[in-house]
Design a protein around this motif. Sequence first.
Motif, PDB file in Angstrom:
ATOM      1  N   TYR B  35       0.846  -1.192   0.000  1.00 51.60           N
ATOM      2  CA  TYR B  35       0.000   0.000   0.000  1.00 51.60           C
ATOM      3  C   TYR B  35       0.882   1.242   0.000  1.00 51.60           C
ATOM      4  CZ  TYR B  35      -3.896  -3.028   1.351  1.00 51.60           C
ATOM      5  OH  TYR B  35      -4.855  -4.015   1.374  1.00 51.60           O
ATOM      6  N   GLN B  37       0.810   5.234   1.136  1.00 49.61           N
ATOM      7  CA  GLN B  37       0.072   6.210   1.928  1.00 49.61           C
ATOM      8  C   GLN B  37       0.746   7.571   1.803  1.00 49.61           C
ATOM      9  OE1 GLN B  37      -0.222   5.591   6.196  1.00 49.61           O
ATOM     10  NE2 GLN B  37      -2.097   6.817   6.308  1.00 49.61           N
ATOM     11  N   PRO B  43      -4.272   4.830   3.088  1.00 48.25           N
ATOM     12  CA  PRO B  43      -3.463   3.958   2.225  1.00 48.25           C
ATOM     13  C   PRO B  43      -4.197   3.577   0.945  1.00 48.25           C
ATOM     14  CG  PRO B  43      -3.388   3.211   4.504  1.00 48.25           C
ATOM     15  CD  PRO B  43      -4.459   4.247   4.424  1.00 48.25           C
TER      16      PRO B  43
END
Lengths: 110, 112
Positions: B35, B37, B43
């Motif tokens: 992910y 972010q 995220p």
Amino acid sequence: ELKVEQNPLFLSMQEGKNYTIYCNYSTTSDRLYWYRQDPGKSLESLFVLLSNGAVKQEGRLMASLDTKARLSTLHITAAVHDLSATYFCAVERGDYKLSFGAGTTVTVRA
Amino acid sequence: DAGVTQSPTHLIKTRGQQVTLRCSPKSGHDTVSWYQQALGQGPQFIFQYYEEEERQRGNFPDRFSGHQFPNYSSELNVNALLLGDSALYLCASSFAGSYEQYFGPGTRLTVT
């Protein structure tokens, strides 16, 4: 496209009072997650809600899920300073891919 | 029991360079997800690896690629870095068929 909306985005809490964070999502989903993130840190899992009407509680936090309304709430009881953090909800449609909301930044003041 | 680990912790790169981030899953886990972010955002799912193959992919360009090794560890590669790639990159591991994902501490990438 799955959309996840949280509100409020910022929440200033007074110690000892109760508050609620809302999480709406746009399409049917299998699971609803709540995470906590402290500044500069990773995500800490709080709750996983699996079915309609699910309610989970841990300490001063309680999460619930209404799949018909596509709504989850995170209720904070008698806020304390240690609860200051950013809270994220995320949904997953059985494909193990989490779609996150923008987060709610919580500040607890005396 | 070691949780999810990621390396490096912090990284500074220049636009146009390439970067490799690493992730070791929690013991017993065979699935790794990545992910991104960005600051002040939630995220965003990049991709997921299972049995050394990419199983799911989010809306990220081909500059983002990955790999999973036989020991289930994973790498995220980003080519031709842009300023907008500056973010916290999170790795999450899980066991196939289980819904719980455990997140690592993340790698903070800064592109200048």
